[in-house]
Design a protein around this motif. Sequence first.
Motif, short mmCIF file in Angstrom:
data_model
loop_
_atom_site.label_atom_id
_atom_site.label_comp_id
_atom_site.label_asym_id
_atom_site.label_seq_id
_atom_site.Cartn_x
_atom_site.Cartn_y
_atom_site.Cartn_z
N LEU A 181 15.99 132.54 -40.60
CA LEU A 181 17.34 132.01 -40.81
C LEU A 181 18.25 133.06 -41.41
O LEU A 181 19.41 133.21 -40.99
CB LEU A 181 17.27 130.78 -41.71
N ARG A 182 17.74 133.82 -42.35
CA ARG A 182 18.56 134.88 -42.97
C ARG A 182 18.98 135.92 -41.93
O ARG A 182 20.13 136.38 -41.94
CB ARG A 182 17.76 135.55 -44.09
N LEU A 183 18.09 136.25 -41.02
CA LEU A 183 18.42 137.21 -39.97
C LEU A 183 19.48 136.67 -39.02
O LEU A 183 20.33 137.42 -38.55
CB LEU A 183 17.16 137.59 -39.20
N ARG A 184 19.41 135.36 -38.75
CA ARG A 184 20.42 134.78 -37.84
C ARG A 184 21.79 134.72 -38.50
O ARG A 184 22.81 134.72 -37.82
CB ARG A 184 19.98 133.39 -37.39
N VAL A 185 21.83 134.65 -39.84
CA VAL A 185 23.11 134.74 -40.52
C VAL A 185 23.62 136.19 -40.50
O VAL A 185 24.80 136.44 -40.22
CB VAL A 185 22.99 134.24 -41.98
N LYS A 186 22.73 137.12 -40.74
CA LYS A 186 23.14 138.53 -40.74
C LYS A 186 23.58 139.00 -39.36
O LYS A 186 24.59 139.70 -39.23
CB LYS A 186 21.98 139.40 -41.23
N ASN A 187 22.85 138.61 -38.33
CA ASN A 187 23.10 139.11 -36.98
C ASN A 187 23.87 138.13 -36.10
O ASN A 187 24.17 138.46 -34.95
CB ASN A 187 21.77 139.45 -36.30
N GLY A 188 24.18 136.94 -36.60
CA GLY A 188 24.78 135.89 -35.79
C GLY A 188 23.69 135.08 -35.12
O GLY A 188 22.54 135.51 -35.07
N PRO A 189 23.99 133.84 -34.68
CA PRO A 189 25.32 133.26 -34.51
C PRO A 189 25.80 132.40 -35.68
O PRO A 189 26.90 131.87 -35.64
CB PRO A 189 25.10 132.37 -33.28
N LEU A 190 25.02 132.24 -36.74
CA LEU A 190 25.41 131.38 -37.84
C LEU A 190 26.16 132.16 -38.92
O LEU A 190 25.88 133.33 -39.15
CB LEU A 190 24.18 130.72 -38.46
N LYS A 191 27.08 131.48 -39.58
CA LYS A 191 27.78 132.04 -40.73
C LYS A 191 27.20 131.45 -42.00
O LYS A 191 26.55 130.42 -41.99
CB LYS A 191 29.28 131.74 -40.64
N THR A 192 27.44 132.13 -43.11
CA THR A 192 26.84 131.69 -44.37
C THR A 192 27.21 130.26 -44.72
O THR A 192 26.40 129.49 -45.23
CB THR A 192 27.23 132.64 -45.52
N GLU A 193 28.46 129.85 -44.42
CA GLU A 193 28.88 128.49 -44.75
C GLU A 193 28.26 127.44 -43.84
O GLU A 193 28.35 126.25 -44.10
CB GLU A 193 30.41 128.37 -44.72
#
Length: 375
Positions: free
Chosen positions: A316-328
């Motif tokens: 999950l942390r990688l998907r925030v760092k690389n997209g498509p999810l944003k921290t919020e």
Amino acid sequence: MLESLTLTNFKAFAHQELRLAPFTLLTGLNSSGKSSVLQALALLRQSNESGDLAPIGGSEAGLLLNEELVQLGTGQDVRYEFYDETGPHITLALRGDGSAVQWSAVYEQEADHLKLLPDKERESGAPAQQLPTLFGPGFQYLKADRVSPQVSYPRSHHAVSTRGFLGAQGEHTVNYLRAHQDDPVETSDLLGPAAASATLLGQTEAWMQRLCPGVSLEAADIHGTDTVRLSYRFGHGVDRSNRYRPTNVGFGLTYVLPIVVACLSAEPGTLILLENPEAHLHPQGQTWMAYLASAAAARGAQIIMETHSDHVLNGLRLRVKNGPLKTEQTAVHYFRRNGQTSEVVNPVIGPDGRLSDWPEGFFDEWENSLDQLLD
């Protein structure tokens, strides 16, 4: 989308409010309250499906503790033992979809149907029908004790076509895949060339190949029966194997299949509750489960996942760092015991994938073991 859940006098919680995001991750030690969050949502869902939240005729509104999704016992099993100072009632409150709704149930020690306080006595911003994320179509709840590999699986038109439901233990997954295998599914850039087919079956195989390279599967009727079968093959072309039944293939493939199908078939605005999707998976597969759930959340579904896996967290942390999810679009809740109650700490995943806080006991076992190894 659901934005928050508040539990009062429910199981291990005197009073606890939780922020809910497109991807909400629940983690913590055993018996710290993680499953209670999913059970609270499932309890409301099954009470609404049975008509108990808004009954017709002379029946009384209530929370139905034992049905298809959860079997919670009686009032004594679900009320927090040292109840909140506001009184002994059990209260579940949701905010989201433009509404704020609260249900307060009267405590009865031996009852498995807890009567709700009349509307005039409880705060209610909207009827249950105005919470489509929880009460609308497409809802899935997959428990940790999912169905094991079997020779055959049940065939239910009502479950897979009318309700679109995989079963709380994933027991209808094979039949759902059989019935919907040609449905179009949005492809994911995560899969690259493997995503050649945009059908549910093609995408399911592509994701399963991330767990077991070269695997393909078939879901088909068993002629003359009300059951269906699942079979696997391995390899390609002339090197392709014979078909194998699930009982002769690694446990993890069949165990994770409901998770894959649930995430791929999730429509925008639907809610998916997942317990321990990493079970029986290699660490690499656990990371890919986080990638898959992130892809579903990015397409508009809401994922609430309970996990004990640091590989899922890091995925999950990688998907925030690389997209498509944003921290919020993420929420991480770490549950821990504090005496007779549970408390929640909320580390935040930053845009760089780093966490704002590492509370004691939060995925720190490797560091603790490493300290001992180097001592």
